[in-house]
Design an enzyme around this catalytic site. Structure first.
Site, mmCIF file in Angstrom:
data_model
loop_
_atom_site.group_PDB
_atom_site.id
_atom_site.type_symbol
_atom_site.label_atom_id
_atom_site.label_comp_id
_atom_site.label_asym_id
_atom_site.label_seq_id
_atom_site.Cartn_x
_atom_site.Cartn_y
_atom_site.Cartn_z
ATOM 1 N N GLY A 15 0.867 -1.168 0.000
ATOM 2 C CA GLY A 15 0.000 0.000 0.000
ATOM 3 C C GLY A 15 0.896 1.207 0.000
ATOM 4 O O GLY A 15 1.970 1.176 0.585
ATOM 5 N N THR A 16 0.486 2.263 -0.677
ATOM 6 C CA THR A 16 1.412 3.367 -0.848
ATOM 7 C C THR A 16 1.137 4.562 0.063
ATOM 8 O O THR A 16 1.774 4.687 1.089
ATOM 9 C CB THR A 16 1.555 3.711 -2.317
ATOM 10 O OG1 THR A 16 0.261 3.746 -2.888
ATOM 11 C CG2 THR A 16 2.354 2.668 -3.034
#
Lengths: 230, 271
Positions: free
Chosen positions: B49-50
Site C-alpha cells: 500500500g502506498t
C-alpha cells in the site's frame, strides 16, 4: 466401608430438573417479538449496568434468565465462539443455529455430569436480512433442550402465562412501538404490575442498520415509544 | 496453592481477542507459521500500500488514501481500500505490505469489537492506540523480512472531545501527531503539501480540498502512488471521524473536488 446409597437415574434427573426450574421461576421474565424491522427483546430488569440482553455478533443477540453469573458465562463464551468463527472464516458464516447448538451441548453436559445444573434459560436470536431470509429464535433450557420459536418467545418466571397472552395478541408486521407496547402489556398482565421504562431493558436487532444490527433503546426513547398512539 | 476459582479470574481478565487466539487458537494469529528461512533483508515482492494520510479539521479527523497497491515496479491493484473503520469512533489507514496490513486491520477491528461486547463499553482512544502498537510489535519478525506494516490510527476522543492522530514505527513505538500525518511511499510529498496547506480548524469543505491536494501531490511525485483515475473512474478513499461517528465522503463529492484541483493545475500549466 459404608455403602454408597443408590439413587435411580430417573430420580436424579427429576430432582435436578426441579431444582433448576425452581431457580428459574424465581427470576424476572424476558419477552422477544418479531416486528416489521427485526426482533425486539424486552427484559424486566431495573439495573442499567447488569445486562440480560446483549449483542453477540452482527445479526445475533443473546438473552438470559435465571442466575446472573451462569448466563453471563454463557454469554461471554458465545461472543468468543462467534468472534473466532467470524475471524477465521467470514462474518457471514457466523450463525445463530451453530451457537444455539453449542449452548444446547454445553447445558446438556452440565445437566447430566455436574452435581448442580445451571439455573438458566437462554435465547439466541438472529435477524434475517431484507432479502427474504427469515429471522430465527432458539430457546435453550437448563437441560439442553432446544426449541426454535416463531414470532414470539418468553422465558423466566411467568413464561407459560406470557406465551398464552402473546399467542392471543400477537400479529405479524407490527411497528416497533406496537411491538413494545404489546410486550409491556404482556409483562404487566401476567404479573399484575405496572412497569415503567425504568424497569425495562430493551434492545432490538434492527435489520435496517448496516453490519452490527444490535441496538439498545435508552429510557427516553422507550418512554416515547410506550406512549406512542397506535 | 491454586484454588479452584483462580482460573476463572484469569479467564475473566481475557477481554482481549488477541490473547484469546494466542491461548486457544495460536494457528490463527497473523505470522504464526513464520519460519526464518530467508536471510534478513531479503526483499519479498508483495503488493505494498502506498500513501495514506490523516489530518485534523474542525469536526474531527479526515483519513484518506490512494487506491493503488504496488509490487516492485508493477501495479498490483488499482482499487485497493486502505482506510478501514475499526469501530464507530476510530479508523486505521494501512501502509506497507498490503497482506499483513489488512490482516492486522481485521484483527484490530475484531479486538475492539470483542472488548466492547464483553465489557459492554468501548476502550478509550488511548487504549485503542496502545493496543495497535502492541500488534505492530508482534509483526517485527516479519518486518525484518521486508513485510513492514506501519499504519496511521485516528479517532474521535469522547473524553477530550477532539480528533486525535497516532503514528507508529516498525517496533510498535507510538507517537501522537497534533495536526496531520502521512505514511507510505508517497508520504513525504503528501506531508510537504500538508505543511503548506493545512490550517487549524479548517471547515469540512476546505479540509477535503487540502486532503486531495496532498494525495494528488503524492501521486505526482511518487511512482507507487495512484492519482485520481479519470479513465476508470477510480478516486481516493476519504473518510471522516467526528463525534457522530465514522462516515464516508461520497465518491461524487471526492470526484468533484479532484476535478476542481486538476482543472486549476491545468490552468497554471497553461499560463
Amino acid at each position: 466401608m459404608p455403602l454408597p446409597y443408590y439413587v435411580s437415574p430417573e430420580q436424579m434427573m427429576k430432582d435436578k430438573a426441579e431444582y433448576a426450574r425452581k431457580g428459574i421461576s424465581r427470576g424476572r421474565s424476558i419477552v422477544t417479538l418479531e416486528f416489521a424491522e427485526g426482533i425486539l427483546l424486552v427484559a424486566e430488569n431495573p439495573s442499567t449496568l447488569l445486562h440480560k440482553v446483549s449483542e453477540i455478533y452482527d445479526r445475533i443477540a443473546f438473552a438470559g434468565v435465571g442466575k446472573y453469573n451462569e448466563f453471563e458465562n454463557l454469554r461471554i463464551l458465545g461472543i468468543r465462539h462467534s468472534d473466532v468463527k467470524g475471524y477465521s472464516y467470514s462474518r457471514g458464516d457466523v450463525t445463530a443455529k451453530a451457537l444455539a447448538n453449542a449452548y444446547s451441548q454445553a447445558l446438556g453436559n452440565i445437566f447430566t455430569q455436574d452435581i448442580k445444573p445451571f439455573e438458566v434459560e437462554v435465547l439466541v436470536a438472529e435477524v434475517g436480512d431484507g432479502n427474504g431470509a427469515k429471522s430465527e429464535m432458539y430457546h435453550i433450557l437448563y437441560d439442553g433442550t432446544i426449541e426454535d420459536e416463531k414470532n414470539y418467545a418468553a422465558m423466566g418466571g411467568q413464561s407459560d402465562e406470557l406465551r398464552r397472552f402473546l399467542k392471543d395478541h400477537y400479529r405479524e408486521g407490527m411497528t416497533l412501538a406496537e411491538a413494545l407496547q404489546l410486550a409491556v402489556r404482556a409483562l404487566n398482565a401476567t404479573q399484575n404490575k405496572t412497569l415503567t421504562e425504568r424497569d425495562l431493558e430493551v434492545a432490538v436487532l434492527d435489520r435496517t442498520k448496516t453490519r452490527r444490527k444490535f441496538r439498545r433503546l435508552p429510557p427516553e426513547v422507550l418512554a416515547q415509544l410506550m406512549t406512542a398512539p397506535q | 496453592m491454586e484454588r479452584s476459582w483462580d482460573r476463572t479470574f484469569n479467564d475473566y481478565l481475557t477481554t482481549s481477542f488477541t490473547d484469546l487466539l494466542r491461548r486457544d487458537f495460536p494457528q490463527l494469529l497473523p505470522g504464526a507459521q513464520q519460519s526464518g528461512t530467508l536471510p534478513p533483508g531479503t526483499p519479498i515482492d508483495v503488493p505494498h500500500g502506498t500513501t495514506v494520510l490523516a489530518l485534523r479539521y474542525h469536526d474531527g479527523v479526515i483519513m484518506a488514501g490512494d487506491r493503488q497497491a504496488t509490487a516492485g515496479y508493477q501495479v498490483a491493484s488499482r482499487r485497493i481500500e486502505k482506510i478501514f473503520k475499526t469501530d464507530d469512533l476510530s479508523g486505521v489507514g494501512i501502509a506497507g505490505a498490503a497482506g499483513p496490513a489488512m490482516e492486522m486491520a481485521k484483527l484490530f477491528q475484531t479486538e475492539l469489537e470483542h472488548y466492547e461486547k464483553v465489557e459492554g463499553d468501548s476502550l478509550s482512544l488511548e487504549g485503542k492506540a496502545n493496543k495497535l502498537g502492541m500488534m505492530i510489535r508482534l509483526n517485527l519478525p516479519a518486518a525484518m523480512q521486508g513485510l513492514v506494516v506501519v499504519p496511521i490510527f485516528a479517532g474521535f476522543d469522547e473524553k477530550a472531545q477532539l480528533g486525535r492522530i497516532f503514528k507508529y514505527d516498525v517496533t510498535g513505538g507510538r507517537y501522537e501527531e497534533t495536526n496531520y500525518e502521512a505514511q507510505g511511499s508517497g508520504s513525504q510529498y503528501a506531508r510537504d503539501s500538508l505543511k503548506k496547506l493545512w490550517r487549524r480548524d479548517l471547515p469540512r469543505e476546505d479540509a477535503l480540498r487540502v486532503t486531495l491536494e496532498a494525495l494528488i501531490d503524492a501521486a505526482d511525485e511518487d511512482v507507487g502512488t495512484g492519482g485520481p483515475d479519470l479513465v476508470r473512474g477510480i478516486f481516493p478513499t476519504v473518510r471522516t471521524i467526528t463525534r457522530s461517528g465514522f462516515g464516508d465522503v461520497p465518491e461524487d463529492e471526492v470526484k468533484r473536488v479532484c476535478e476542481a484541483v486538476l482543472v486549476e493545475r491545468t490552468k497554471q500549466e497553461a499560463s
